[in-house]
Design an enzyme around this catalytic site. Structure first.
Site, PDB file in Angstrom:
ATOM      1  CE1 TYR A  89      -3.936   2.208   0.689  1.00 48.48           C
ATOM      2  CE2 TYR A  89      -2.546   3.199   2.378  1.00 48.48           C
ATOM      3  CZ  TYR A  89      -3.679   3.225   1.594  1.00 48.48           C
ATOM      4  OH  TYR A  89      -4.573   4.262   1.724  1.00 48.48           O
ATOM      5  CE  LYS A  93      -3.693   5.004  -1.785  1.00 48.31           C
ATOM      6  NZ  LYS A  93      -4.746   5.505  -2.664  1.00 48.31           N
TER       7      LYS A  93
END
Length: 186
Positions: A89, A93
């Site tokens: 994640y 991002k």
């Protein structure tokens, strides 16, 4: 999916050109890195980075033709600071933050502004089951943000007030940004 991309192509080629694109994919498949499966890694990167690429790529040509537009990606503080158990994640991002900065440099001369918002801990399905009390200790406002807080940031970046802001990673807490924006409108 293929049908979603077809819909984007139709929108992009229609008479009314898209003026704003908000990339807001969000889901996690957490695990410590040494135990993370290929599927956990790939699914998170595919949705976040792949989604950014596939959607933005369909909309940008229409914005270039119109010589205007706003692209705003909702990212995460994990993209800058990293989160243990969320290497996939955090990497996704961070990739969107980097792509935002590069795309802003590429599209700025065509009056297309590209920015990212990292709203922090927002009260959504993604935060259910988290130890919120622990996280709140690090948040100056001592509360979770709301979808309205994030929408206020997006609204600001779409406004004339933000007409000279591009390539930025907005990491103020949403309430602080909201107060700044509202003071400009009153």
């Amino acid at each position: 999916t293929a049908s979603s991309l077809d819909n984007l192509r139709t929108i992009s080629s229609s008479r009314s050109k898209p003026a704003v694109l908000v990339n807001n994919a969000g889901f996690t498949r957490d695990n410590i890195f040494g135990l993370m499966s290929d599927e956990q890694w790939k699914s998170v990167l595919d949705v976040h980075l792949g989604g950014f690429y596939n959607v933005t790529r369909q909309i940008v040509p229409a914005m270039i033709h119109a010589r205007k537009g706003r692209i705003i990606s909702v990212v995460s503080v994990a993209g800058q600071a990293g989160n243990p158990g969320q290497v996939n994640y955090s990497a996704a991002k961070a990739g969107i933050i980097g792509a935002t900065k590069a795309l802003a440099r590429e599209l700025g001369k065509r009056q297309i502004l590209v920015n990212a918002i990292a709203p922090g801990l927002i009260d959504t399905e993604m935060t259910e089951g988290l130890p919120v009390k622990e996280y709140l200790k690090a948040i100056p406002l001592n509360r979770m943000g709301s979808a309205d807080d994030v929408a206020g940031c997006v609204r600001f970046l779409c406004s004339d007030w933000a007409g000279y802001i591009t390539g930025q990673y907005l990491s103020d807490t949403p309430e602080e940004v909201k107060k700044k924006v509202m003071s400009m409108y009153t």
